[in-house]
Scaffold this active site. Structure first.
Site, PDB file in Angstrom:
ATOM      1  N   ASN A  93     -19.641  34.035  48.643  1.00  0.00           N
ATOM      2  CA  ASN A  93     -19.179  33.023  49.590  1.00  0.00           C
ATOM      3  C   ASN A  93     -19.020  33.719  50.941  1.00  0.00           C
ATOM      4  O   ASN A  93     -18.021  34.381  51.184  1.00  0.00           O
ATOM      5  CB  ASN A  93     -17.838  32.451  49.094  1.00  0.00           C
ATOM      6  CG  ASN A  93     -17.230  31.471  50.078  1.00  0.00           C
ATOM      7  OD1 ASN A  93     -17.875  31.063  51.044  1.00  0.00           O
ATOM      8  ND2 ASN A  93     -15.974  31.104  49.849  1.00  0.00           N
ATOM      9  N   TRP A  94     -20.034  33.569  51.777  1.00  0.00           N
ATOM     10  CA  TRP A  94     -20.002  34.266  53.075  1.00  0.00           C
ATOM     11  C   TRP A  94     -18.995  33.639  54.031  1.00  0.00           C
ATOM     12  O   TRP A  94     -18.744  34.185  55.113  1.00  0.00           O
ATOM     13  CB  TRP A  94     -21.386  34.228  53.724  1.00  0.00           C
ATOM     14  CG  TRP A  94     -22.410  35.145  53.115  1.00  0.00           C
ATOM     15  CD1 TRP A  94     -22.245  35.963  52.024  1.00  0.00           C
ATOM     16  CD2 TRP A  94     -23.760  35.342  53.557  1.00  0.00           C
ATOM     17  NE1 TRP A  94     -23.409  36.651  51.774  1.00  0.00           N
ATOM     18  CE2 TRP A  94     -24.354  36.291  52.686  1.00  0.00           C
ATOM     19  CE3 TRP A  94     -24.523  34.809  54.585  1.00  0.00           C
ATOM     20  CZ2 TRP A  94     -25.682  36.714  52.840  1.00  0.00           C
ATOM     21  CZ3 TRP A  94     -25.844  35.228  54.729  1.00  0.00           C
ATOM     22  CH2 TRP A  94     -26.409  36.179  53.873  1.00  0.00           C
ATOM     23  N   LYS A  95     -18.479  32.466  53.702  1.00  0.00           N
ATOM     24  CA  LYS A  95     -17.585  31.733  54.609  1.00  0.00           C
ATOM     25  C   LYS A  95     -18.270  31.594  55.978  1.00  0.00           C
ATOM     26  O   LYS A  95     -19.478  31.377  56.014  1.00  0.00           O
ATOM     27  CB  LYS A  95     -16.217  32.414  54.680  1.00  0.00           C
ATOM     28  CG  LYS A  95     -15.662  32.677  53.265  1.00  0.00           C
ATOM     29  CD  LYS A  95     -14.233  33.085  53.228  1.00  0.00           C
ATOM     30  CE  LYS A  95     -13.815  33.305  51.771  1.00  0.00           C
ATOM     31  NZ  LYS A  95     -12.420  33.606  51.629  1.00  0.00           N
ATOM     32  N   HIS A 102     -12.759  24.418  48.157  1.00  0.00           N
ATOM     33  CA  HIS A 102     -12.215  25.767  48.400  1.00  0.00           C
ATOM     34  C   HIS A 102     -10.845  25.630  49.074  1.00  0.00           C
ATOM     35  O   HIS A 102     -10.631  24.723  49.885  1.00  0.00           O
ATOM     36  CB  HIS A 102     -13.183  26.558  49.283  1.00  0.00           C
ATOM     37  CG  HIS A 102     -12.816  28.001  49.384  1.00  0.00           C
ATOM     38  ND1 HIS A 102     -11.817  28.443  50.221  1.00  0.00           N
ATOM     39  CD2 HIS A 102     -13.275  29.086  48.730  1.00  0.00           C
ATOM     40  CE1 HIS A 102     -11.699  29.759  50.077  1.00  0.00           C
ATOM     41  NE2 HIS A 102     -12.569  30.170  49.175  1.00  0.00           N
ATOM     42  N   GLU A 104      -9.559  27.090  51.475  1.00  0.00           N
ATOM     43  CA  GLU A 104      -9.588  27.060  52.940  1.00  0.00           C
ATOM     44  C   GLU A 104      -9.941  25.669  53.453  1.00  0.00           C
ATOM     45  O   GLU A 104      -9.460  25.250  54.501  1.00  0.00           O
ATOM     46  CB  GLU A 104     -10.575  28.122  53.468  1.00  0.00           C
ATOM     47  CG  GLU A 104      -9.978  29.524  53.309  1.00  0.00           C
ATOM     48  CD  GLU A 104     -10.995  30.626  53.085  1.00  0.00           C
ATOM     49  OE1 GLU A 104     -12.190  30.428  53.354  1.00  0.00           O
ATOM     50  OE2 GLU A 104     -10.569  31.709  52.621  1.00  0.00           O
ATOM     51  N   GLU A 118      -9.121  30.468  41.666  1.00  0.00           N
ATOM     52  CA  GLU A 118      -8.886  31.308  42.844  1.00  0.00           C
ATOM     53  C   GLU A 118      -7.427  31.219  43.259  1.00  0.00           C
ATOM     54  O   GLU A 118      -7.053  30.345  44.063  1.00  0.00           O
ATOM     55  CB  GLU A 118      -9.769  30.854  44.012  1.00  0.00           C
ATOM     56  CG  GLU A 118     -11.244  31.013  43.757  1.00  0.00           C
ATOM     57  CD  GLU A 118     -11.992  31.287  45.053  1.00  0.00           C
ATOM     58  OE1 GLU A 118     -12.634  32.334  45.140  1.00  0.00           O
ATOM     59  OE2 GLU A 118     -11.900  30.475  45.983  1.00  0.00           O
ATOM     60  N   GLY A 156      -8.612  37.098  50.017  1.00  0.00           N
ATOM     61  CA  GLY A 156      -8.678  37.839  51.284  1.00  0.00           C
ATOM     62  C   GLY A 156      -7.484  38.734  51.540  1.00  0.00           C
ATOM     63  O   GLY A 156      -7.279  39.186  52.668  1.00  0.00           O
ATOM     64  N   SER A 197     -10.097  38.479  46.123  1.00  0.00           N
ATOM     65  CA  SER A 197     -10.166  39.938  46.248  1.00  0.00           C
ATOM     66  C   SER A 197     -10.945  40.600  45.105  1.00  0.00           C
ATOM     67  O   SER A 197     -10.579  41.693  44.662  1.00  0.00           O
ATOM     68  CB  SER A 197      -8.765  40.547  46.390  1.00  0.00           C
ATOM     69  OG  SER A 197      -8.143  40.063  47.558  1.00  0.00           O
ATOM     70  N   GLY A 202     -15.724  36.673  48.219  1.00  0.00           N
ATOM     71  CA  GLY A 202     -15.697  36.418  49.654  1.00  0.00           C
ATOM     72  C   GLY A 202     -15.976  37.691  50.437  1.00  0.00           C
ATOM     73  O   GLY A 202     -17.121  38.107  50.599  1.00  0.00           O
ATOM     74  N   GLY A 203     -14.922  38.342  50.901  1.00  0.00           N
ATOM     75  CA  GLY A 203     -15.034  39.518  51.771  1.00  0.00           C
ATOM     76  C   GLY A 203     -16.048  40.554  51.280  1.00  0.00           C
ATOM     77  O   GLY A 203     -16.889  41.028  52.060  1.00  0.00           O
TER      78      GLY A 203
HETATM   79  P1  PGA Z   1     -12.108  37.048  48.869  1.00  0.00           P
HETATM   80  O1  PGA Z   1     -12.429  35.476  48.924  1.00  0.00           O
HETATM   81  O2  PGA Z   1     -13.080  37.660  47.873  1.00  0.00           O
HETATM   82  O3  PGA Z   1     -12.328  37.541  50.258  1.00  0.00           O
HETATM   83  O4  PGA Z   1     -10.698  37.187  48.408  1.00  0.00           O
HETATM   84  C1  PGA Z   1     -12.776  34.769  47.778  1.00  0.00           C
HETATM   85  C2  PGA Z   1     -12.972  33.322  48.116  1.00  0.00           C
HETATM   86  O5  PGA Z   1     -12.293  32.808  49.017  1.00  0.00           O
HETATM   87  O6  PGA Z   1     -13.823  32.655  47.515  1.00  0.00           O
END
Ligand code: PGA
Length: 233
Positions: free
Chosen positions: A8-10, A89, A91, A158, A164, A196, A217-218
């Site tokens: 997930n590159w966001k 998600h 966010e 999640e 993050g 994470s 994500g990250g």
């Molecule tokens: P993260 O994000 O790996 O940076 O914690 C995961 C996500 O939001 O899908």
């Protein structure tokens, strides 16, 4: 089924050239890895530039077309070759006020178009402290999946406090949560872990905790780290 490792590159990276470079590095690094399926979910605008790995979208709208300024429909995503769509998600729930009812409509239209929805659920740190984790997940599942054929969906657990933060959920606790979610859905569906996830904990989630994949994500923005995650099964 092979574990699904979803990037997930966001809202990253800012430049198209960087997106292509990142994608190509990952593509090169995972080409001989048969033990997992790799999915890249870039920002919408990069979708047509990226070829050679399975693609997913980070969101979608439930109407097919029309006067919905700024939205992208599932039909458009299908046309761009997407197989998966991340829905709900945390966010999107937090910054764009997405509700379980909206998640439900998005899940239904995704399934109608024969794409695979990856529905994100999870509790905040505060909810966990107040012992509300299970009721939060139950509500997200009940309302988000109301009237949905769950055999065709994927859930991503999640925990919001782990996203993050560099503070991933303990492996044993994640295993326990997976079992709880499986019971709530009452079908044997694929469940991913996200929050994470890194190369040094990926194997724990996949093997010890028994998750069917990861939503990353990250760490998905660092090709070396991400390739290690794909290779960790
Ligand atoms: P993260 O994000 O790996 O940076 O914690 C995961 C996500 O939001 O899908």
């Amino acid at each position: 089924m092979k574990p699904l490792i979803v990037a997930n590159w966001k809202m990253n990276p800012v430049k198209a050239k960087e997106a292509e470079e990142l994608f190509n590095s990952v593509k090169h690094g995972v080409k001989d890895i048969e033990s997992a399926e790799t999915v890249i979910c870039p920002p919408f605008i990069y979708l047509p530039l990226l070829k050679g790995l399975t693609l997913g979208a980070q969101d979608s709208y439930w109407e097919e077309k029309g006067a919905y300024t700024g939205e992208v429909s599932i039909a458009m995503l299908k046309e761009m070759g997407c197989k998966y769509v991340i829905i709900g998600h945390s966010e999107r729930r937090k910054y764009f006020n997405e509700t379980d009812e909206m998640v439900n409509r998005k899940v239904k239209t995704t399934l109608e178009a024969e794409l695979i929805p990856i529905i994100c659920i999870g509790e905040t740190g505060e909810e966990r402290e107040m012992d509300k984790t299970e009721s939060v997940l139950e509500k997200e599942i009940k309302q988000g999946l109301d009237g949905v054929d769950v055999s065709k969906i994927i859930i991503a657990y999640e925990p919001i406090w782990a996203i993050g933060t560099g503070n991933p959920c303990d492996i044993e606790e994640a295993r326990r949560m997976k079992e709880i979610i499986q019971k709530m859905v009452s079908k044997n569906i694929r469940i991913l872990y996200g929050g994470s996830a890194k190369a040094n904990n990926a194997e724990g989630y996949l093997k010890q905790a028994g998750f069917d994949g990861l939503l990353v994500g990250g760490a998905s923005l660092d090709p070396k780290e991400f390739i290690k995650i794909v290779n960790s099964n």
